[in-house]
Design a protein around this motif. Structure first.
Motif, short mmCIF file in Angstrom:
data_model
loop_
_atom_site.label_atom_id
_atom_site.label_comp_id
_atom_site.label_asym_id
_atom_site.label_seq_id
_atom_site.Cartn_x
_atom_site.Cartn_y
_atom_site.Cartn_z
N GLY A 144 0.48 -1.24 0.08
CA GLY A 144 -0.49 0.23 0.03
C GLY A 144 0.79 1.20 -0.11
N ASN A 145 2.01 0.79 0.41
CA ASN A 145 2.84 2.26 0.02
C ASN A 145 3.61 2.47 -1.59
N GLU A 146 3.73 1.43 -2.19
CA GLU A 146 3.92 1.98 -3.35
C GLU A 146 3.34 2.42 -4.45
N ARG A 147 4.08 3.82 -5.48
CA ARG A 147 3.35 3.99 -6.25
C ARG A 147 2.77 3.35 -7.34
N GLY A 148 1.83 3.24 -7.91
CA GLY A 148 0.31 2.14 -8.38
C GLY A 148 -0.81 1.37 -7.34
N PRO A 149 0.40 1.11 -7.09
CA PRO A 149 -0.84 -0.08 -5.98
C PRO A 149 -1.27 0.61 -4.80
N ARG A 150 -0.58 1.65 -4.39
CA ARG A 150 -1.01 2.84 -3.41
C ARG A 150 -2.34 3.46 -3.54
N GLU A 151 -2.32 4.30 -5.30
CA GLU A 151 -3.46 5.21 -6.05
C GLU A 151 -5.10 4.11 -6.01
N LEU A 152 -4.46 2.72 -6.30
CA LEU A 152 -5.30 1.79 -6.71
C LEU A 152 -6.40 1.38 -4.98
N VAL A 153 -5.70 0.98 -4.24
CA VAL A 153 -5.98 0.82 -2.74
C VAL A 153 -7.18 2.04 -2.29
N GLN A 154 -6.36 3.66 -3.01
CA GLN A 154 -6.96 4.25 -2.34
C GLN A 154 -8.59 4.68 -3.27
N ALA A 155 -8.46 5.15 -4.31
CA ALA A 155 -9.28 4.71 -5.67
C ALA A 155 -10.85 3.33 -5.14
N THR A 156 -10.03 2.74 -4.48
CA THR A 156 -11.01 1.09 -4.07
C THR A 156 -11.22 2.20 -3.04
N LEU A 157 -11.39 2.89 -2.57
CA LEU A 157 -12.23 3.20 -0.88
C LEU A 157 -12.36 4.37 -0.96
N ASP A 158 -12.30 4.65 -2.29
CA ASP A 158 -13.00 6.36 -2.57
C ASP A 158 -14.10 5.92 -3.42
N LEU A 159 -14.37 4.53 -4.06
CA LEU A 159 -15.27 3.98 -4.85
C LEU A 159 -16.10 3.58 -3.71
N LEU A 160 -15.45 2.94 -2.61
CA LEU A 160 -16.76 2.54 -1.54
C LEU A 160 -17.25 3.00 -0.48
N ARG A 161 -16.96 4.09 -0.07
CA ARG A 161 -17.34 5.33 0.32
C ARG A 161 -18.26 5.90 -0.74
N GLY A 162 -17.61 6.40 -1.91
CA GLY A 162 -19.62 7.06 -2.60
C GLY A 162 -20.34 5.99 -3.00
N LEU A 163 -19.99 4.42 -2.69
CA LEU A 163 -21.33 3.38 -2.94
C LEU A 163 -22.02 3.68 -1.19
N GLY A 164 -21.07 3.63 0.13
CA GLY A 164 -21.23 3.62 1.14
C GLY A 164 -22.80 4.81 0.71
N LEU A 165 -22.12 6.24 0.58
CA LEU A 165 -23.19 7.35 0.71
C LEU A 165 -24.45 6.70 -0.08
N ALA A 166 -24.62 6.76 -0.76
CA ALA A 166 -25.61 6.32 -1.84
C ALA A 166 -26.64 5.17 -1.49
N ASN A 167 -26.17 4.77 -0.22
CA ASN A 167 -27.17 3.52 0.15
C ASN A 167 -27.55 3.98 1.61
N THR A 168 -27.31 4.89 1.79
CA THR A 168 -28.02 6.21 2.98
C THR A 168 -28.87 7.07 2.41
N VAL A 169 -29.37 6.59 1.23
CA VAL A 169 -30.53 6.98 1.01
C VAL A 169 -31.34 6.68 0.12
N THR A 170 -31.11 5.02 -0.82
CA THR A 170 -31.96 4.52 -1.06
C THR A 170 -30.84 3.34 -1.09
N ASP A 171 -31.75 1.95 -0.52
CA ASP A 171 -30.76 0.42 -0.95
C ASP A 171 -30.46 0.57 -2.24
N ASP A 172 -29.64 0.81 -2.88
CA ASP A 172 -28.79 0.96 -4.02
C ASP A 172 -28.18 -0.80 -3.78
N ALA A 173 -28.19 -1.53 -3.29
CA ALA A 173 -27.38 -3.28 -3.36
C ALA A 173 -27.50 -3.54 -4.57
#
Length: 202
Positions: free
Chosen positions: A153-182
């Protein structure tokens, strides 16, 4: 005739149990009523704890809600660690890891944390506490995700990929607070799992 009495519970254990009830009650109220609708009085009532005892440990509402979210986040972090350790190996591992992370970001604790983030925008004292908490939680989640995906997770490339994954999941979590987005979330995770595997050369 011999009388028997119930063994006394040590004070430290009673205090720990009381704090746990306060933490759980606070998170429940944050999810149900939001930050503005959560009060120390409501928390003490729901937890079955006297106002005096609650104020002794948490003098202000900010103290209480930050401690509650940190406590539950630590608990969820431990659960996530265990779940990721048991994720299946082989071609389907990336998708399974994403599913476990998505469950983490759609749990009630995420909604409670979201209430804190919004409130912290306009409350400087709360903002400082939330910022420190998010740094701690963010580092832990980043490390767990990188480890589960088998990358540094500290290596350039994989680090950004992991961060992008977490940003995506936070966005999906936010969408789920409004409606069931399963259903939509499942399709997004399918596509992202393929993207991650392709980026990692799997």
């Amino acid at each position: 005739m011999t009388s028997t009495t119930a063994p006394r519970v040590p004070q430290e254990e009673r205090t720990r149990a009381m704090r746990a009830r306060l933490m759980e009650a606070t998170v429940e109220l944050l999810v149900e009523k939001g930050f503005s609708g959560t009060s120390t009085t409501l928390v003490s009532q729901r937890a079955g704890v006297s106002r005096g005892a609650q104020l002794h440990h948490f003098p202000t509402k900010n103290d209480l809600v930050v401690a509650a979210v940190e406590h539950i986040a630590d608990t969820r972090g431990a659960e996530l660690t265990a779940a990721l350790a048991d994720a299946p190996t082989g071609p389907g591992r990336t998708r399974a890891v994403l599913e476990l992370l998505a469950e983490h970001f759609t749990a009630p604790i995420f909604a409670a944390a979201l209430e804190l983030w919004v409130a912290a925008r306009t409350e400087p004292q709360l903002h400082e506490a939330v910022e420190l908490l998010e740094e701690k939680v963010g580092r832990q989640t980043h490390f767990l995700t990188a480890t589960a995906l088998g990358v540094d997770g500290n290596e350039r490339g994989p680090r950004e990929l992991v961060q992008a994954t977490l940003d995506l999941l936070r966005g999906l979590g936010l969408a789920n607070t409004v409606t069931d987005d399963a259903r939509r979330r499942a399709r997004v995770l399918d596509a992202w799992a393929a993207t991650v595997d392709a980026q990692l050369g799997r």
